[in-house]
Design a protein around this motif. Structure first.
Motif, PDB file in Angstrom:
ATOM      1  N   VAL A 145      68.851  78.623 133.585  1.00 59.16           N
ATOM      2  CA  VAL A 145      67.429  79.355 134.044  1.00 59.16           C
ATOM      3  C   VAL A 145      67.749  80.448 134.611  1.00 59.16           C
ATOM      4  O   VAL A 145      68.725  80.568 135.238  1.00 59.16           O
ATOM      5  CB  VAL A 145      66.722  78.324 134.816  1.00 59.16           C
ATOM      6  CG1 VAL A 145      66.595  76.805 134.036  1.00 59.16           C
ATOM      7  CG2 VAL A 145      67.533  77.783 136.264  1.00 59.16           C
ATOM      8  N   LEU A 146      66.502  81.191 134.745  1.00 55.72           N
ATOM      9  CA  LEU A 146      66.578  82.254 135.610  1.00 55.72           C
ATOM     10  C   LEU A 146      65.169  82.966 135.848  1.00 55.72           C
ATOM     11  O   LEU A 146      64.268  82.643 135.380  1.00 55.72           O
ATOM     12  CB  LEU A 146      67.509  83.489 134.991  1.00 55.72           C
ATOM     13  CG  LEU A 146      67.505  84.022 133.732  1.00 55.72           C
ATOM     14  CD1 LEU A 146      66.196  85.024 133.800  1.00 55.72           C
ATOM     15  CD2 LEU A 146      68.450  84.813 133.239  1.00 55.72           C
ATOM     16  N   TYR A 147      65.089  83.678 136.734  1.00 56.67           N
ATOM     17  CA  TYR A 147      63.758  84.478 137.259  1.00 56.67           C
ATOM     18  C   TYR A 147      64.053  85.878 136.769  1.00 56.67           C
ATOM     19  O   TYR A 147      65.078  86.521 137.059  1.00 56.67           O
ATOM     20  CB  TYR A 147      63.550  84.493 138.601  1.00 56.67           C
ATOM     21  CG  TYR A 147      63.149  83.056 139.128  1.00 56.67           C
ATOM     22  CD1 TYR A 147      62.019  82.537 138.941  1.00 56.67           C
ATOM     23  CD2 TYR A 147      64.188  82.190 139.857  1.00 56.67           C
ATOM     24  CE1 TYR A 147      61.668  81.275 139.427  1.00 56.67           C
ATOM     25  CE2 TYR A 147      64.162  80.866 140.151  1.00 56.67           C
ATOM     26  CZ  TYR A 147      62.833  80.513 140.224  1.00 56.67           C
ATOM     27  OH  TYR A 147      62.478  79.141 140.454  1.00 56.67           O
ATOM     28  N   VAL A 148      63.049  86.358 136.119  1.00 57.82           N
ATOM     29  CA  VAL A 148      63.149  87.997 135.871  1.00 57.82           C
ATOM     30  C   VAL A 148      61.936  88.681 136.207  1.00 57.82           C
ATOM     31  O   VAL A 148      60.619  88.013 136.109  1.00 57.82           O
ATOM     32  CB  VAL A 148      63.342  88.254 134.353  1.00 57.82           C
ATOM     33  CG1 VAL A 148      62.454  87.417 133.611  1.00 57.82           C
ATOM     34  CG2 VAL A 148      63.370  89.632 133.954  1.00 57.82           C
ATOM     35  N   GLY A 149      61.903  89.795 136.808  1.00 55.45           N
ATOM     36  CA  GLY A 149      60.522  90.492 137.312  1.00 55.45           C
ATOM     37  C   GLY A 149      59.550  90.534 136.098  1.00 55.45           C
ATOM     38  O   GLY A 149      59.814  90.811 134.857  1.00 55.45           O
ATOM     39  N   ASN A 150      58.317  90.449 136.542  1.00 59.55           N
ATOM     40  CA  ASN A 150      57.092  90.484 135.720  1.00 59.55           C
ATOM     41  C   ASN A 150      56.499  91.806 135.712  1.00 59.55           C
ATOM     42  O   ASN A 150      55.481  91.933 135.052  1.00 59.55           O
ATOM     43  CB  ASN A 150      56.129  89.510 136.236  1.00 59.55           C
ATOM     44  CG  ASN A 150      55.257  88.955 135.377  1.00 59.55           C
ATOM     45  OD1 ASN A 150      55.562  89.027 133.938  1.00 59.55           O
ATOM     46  ND2 ASN A 150      53.960  88.526 135.776  1.00 59.55           N
ATOM     47  N   GLY A 151      57.230  92.920 136.209  1.00 61.83           N
ATOM     48  CA  GLY A 151      56.249  94.237 136.392  1.00 61.83           C
ATOM     49  C   GLY A 151      56.680  94.870 134.922  1.00 61.83           C
ATOM     50  O   GLY A 151      57.390  94.388 134.006  1.00 61.83           O
ATOM     51  N   ASP A 152      56.011  96.096 134.845  1.00 61.22           N
ATOM     52  CA  ASP A 152      55.986  96.767 133.514  1.00 61.22           C
ATOM     53  C   ASP A 152      56.820  98.224 133.628  1.00 61.22           C
ATOM     54  O   ASP A 152      56.991  98.969 132.860  1.00 61.22           O
ATOM     55  CB  ASP A 152      54.746  97.368 133.126  1.00 61.22           C
ATOM     56  CG  ASP A 152      53.905  98.036 134.263  1.00 61.22           C
ATOM     57  OD1 ASP A 152      54.623  98.441 135.157  1.00 61.22           O
ATOM     58  OD2 ASP A 152      52.673  98.444 133.990  1.00 61.22           O
ATOM     59  N   SER A 153      57.886  98.285 134.810  1.00 60.41           N
ATOM     60  CA  SER A 153      58.763  99.261 135.166  1.00 60.41           C
ATOM     61  C   SER A 153      59.730  99.199 133.837  1.00 60.41           C
ATOM     62  O   SER A 153      59.953  98.257 133.142  1.00 60.41           O
ATOM     63  CB  SER A 153      59.671  99.281 136.170  1.00 60.41           C
ATOM     64  OG  SER A 153      60.485  98.175 136.293  1.00 60.41           O
ATOM     65  N   THR A 154      60.438 100.428 133.503  1.00 59.98           N
ATOM     66  CA  THR A 154      61.679 100.485 132.386  1.00 59.98           C
ATOM     67  C   THR A 154      62.553  99.566 132.550  1.00 59.98           C
ATOM     68  O   THR A 154      63.179  98.765 131.870  1.00 59.98           O
ATOM     69  CB  THR A 154      61.862 101.998 132.284  1.00 59.98           C
ATOM     70  OG1 THR A 154      60.940 102.787 132.276  1.00 59.98           O
ATOM     71  CG2 THR A 154      63.015 102.017 131.318  1.00 59.98           C
ATOM     72  N   GLU A 155      62.886  99.252 133.970  1.00 61.32           N
ATOM     73  CA  GLU A 155      64.077  98.272 134.357  1.00 61.32           C
ATOM     74  C   GLU A 155      63.748  96.808 133.874  1.00 61.32           C
ATOM     75  O   GLU A 155      64.368  96.317 133.160  1.00 61.32           O
ATOM     76  CB  GLU A 155      64.586  98.486 135.678  1.00 61.32           C
ATOM     77  CG  GLU A 155      65.092 100.081 135.853  1.00 61.32           C
ATOM     78  CD  GLU A 155      64.057 101.071 136.103  1.00 61.32           C
ATOM     79  OE1 GLU A 155      62.908 100.779 136.356  1.00 61.32           O
ATOM     80  OE2 GLU A 155      64.679 102.185 136.536  1.00 61.32           O
ATOM     81  N   LEU A 156      62.584  96.541 134.261  1.00 60.25           N
ATOM     82  CA  LEU A 156      62.118  95.054 133.927  1.00 60.25           C
ATOM     83  C   LEU A 156      61.819  94.685 132.735  1.00 60.25           C
ATOM     84  O   LEU A 156      62.275  93.847 131.991  1.00 60.25           O
ATOM     85  CB  LEU A 156      60.921  94.920 134.912  1.00 60.25           C
ATOM     86  CG  LEU A 156      61.267  94.758 136.562  1.00 60.25           C
ATOM     87  CD1 LEU A 156      59.895  94.399 137.211  1.00 60.25           C
ATOM     88  CD2 LEU A 156      62.278  93.655 136.728  1.00 60.25           C
TER      89      LEU A 156
END
Length: 362
Positions: A309-320
């Motif tokens: 499992v993992l968490y990943v950012g929910n934003g719309d930046s290029t990195e995410l």
């Protein structure tokens, strides 16, 4: 008949709801229903379960730094919520709140008349009896719970105010042996024009300085939890000592080997391991290092475990956006909005910070 001067008007009987919250300062005191509730959804419980198991061996004099609260159901001995307020090697952790239920189940219960806010109020009041408000620097849970918890804490703790922008807005996702991309060749290719060698392995103490630099770099992408050199070295040394960090080594031409990327796995329970850091040095990005190393780590873990499992950012930046693309490519679920909707056990989690508190680290 009593004289009128002696007559008293009957007062209404005000009955407070029975307190369903119970606090514990040592993991060995936690009852069976605590462990059973966490194992109902072991993947989502990964934020609390591995540390609680480790804390079984902690000396009792450390009890003032560790706290777990169980909130029981109104009508049974079932567990509705578990809260942890604990301390790690680098400082206090956020308040973590787990429920064995999904957001959809909580919404359904609310529609049927169950008051989640009343339950969370009991949780908050019990917490504030055990620790000062300044200790509660953030709360991390599924979004529906975190947002209501923050609203109630603001009402109950003088001088504490929720920040408008969350520290972390994330998607909780998972990978299994069934979803893992079997085409590992897609993670092994490198541009033929570059004279490059690679090696994927667990880090050892010879990699300390490079892991330290990568840990520090990762922390600067995760405000407000920025590490200084001392903190980064402590974290790197701990990860290496506990065999919880993998490294993507890379060599160009006659130059020496470099650590291009790390993957850390710091929370492990019976059937689940969490990936807690993925970070590539800036000058090695664009060569597939993160996907290649994460895929190898997942292969290794899934030989013994059922789920990563993992968490990943929910934003719309290029990195995410790039990070979600990498994780989806490896086999993590619910990260392709065009093809997947409402994947079971994929949830939005939010960490909400509070003004007027003392920042910790995780």
């Amino acid at each position: 008949m009593w004289p009128s001067s002696h007559y008293q008007v009957p007062q209404p009987c005000i009955v407070s709801p029975p307190c369903r919250a119970r606090a514990y300062n040592h993991a060995s005191d936690l009852p069976t229903e605590f462990w059973d509730a966490l194992m109902q959804n072991e993947a989502a419980a990964n934020i609390i379960l591995p540390f609680a198991k480790k804390a079984l061996d902690y000396p009792r004099e450390d009890g003032n730094d560790q706290l777990w609260i169980i909130l029981y159901s109104e009508t049974s001995n079932n567990v509705d919520f578990v809260l942890s307020c604990t301390k790690g090697s680098l400082g206090n952790y956020p308040v973590f709140v787990f429920t064995p239920k999904s957001s959809a189940q909580l919404t359904l219960e609310e529609n049927q008349g169950k008051d989640m806010a009343a339950s969370l109020l009991q949780l908050v009041l019990c917490l504030l009896k055990e620790v000062p408000p300044q200790r509660v620097f953030s709360v991390f849970s599924i979004a529906k719970v975190a947002e209501k918890f923050a609203e109630i804490l603001e009402e109950q703790a003088r001088g504490v105010k929720a920040l408008e922008v969350p520290y972390y807005d994330a998607i909780f996702t998972f990978c299994t042996s069934e979803t893992l991309n079997k085409a590992s060749i897609s993670f092994s290719s490198l541009p033929e024009s570059e004279d490059i060698l690679i090696a994927l392995r667990r880090a050892d103490i010879s990699h300390l300085e490079e892991i330290k630099a990568l840990c520090k770099g990762f922390s600067h992408t995760s405000p407000p939890y920025k590490l200084d050199d001392e903190g980064a070295e402590l974290e790197a040394r701990t990860l290496i000592t506990n065999q919880q960090v993998w490294v993507h080594m890379i060599k160009r031409g006659d130059a020496g080997w470099e650590a291009a990327c790390l993957v850390a796995t710091t929370r492990e329970s019976e059937n689940v391991t969490a990936v807690t850091k993925v970070f590539t040095a800036e000058h090695w990005r664009g060569r597939g290092c993160a996907a290649r190393l994460l895929h190898r780590v997942c292969q290794e873990i899934l030989r013994e475990k059922e789920r990563v499992v993992l968490y990943v950012g929910n934003g719309d930046s290029t990195e995410l956006t790039s990070a979600r693309r990498v994780y989806h490519k490896v086999g993590f679920q619910g990260l392709n909005a065009q093809q997947e909707q409402n994947v079971e056990n994929v949830e939005r989690w939010v960490e909400i910070g509070f003004e007027g508190t003392t920042l910790g680290y995780w």
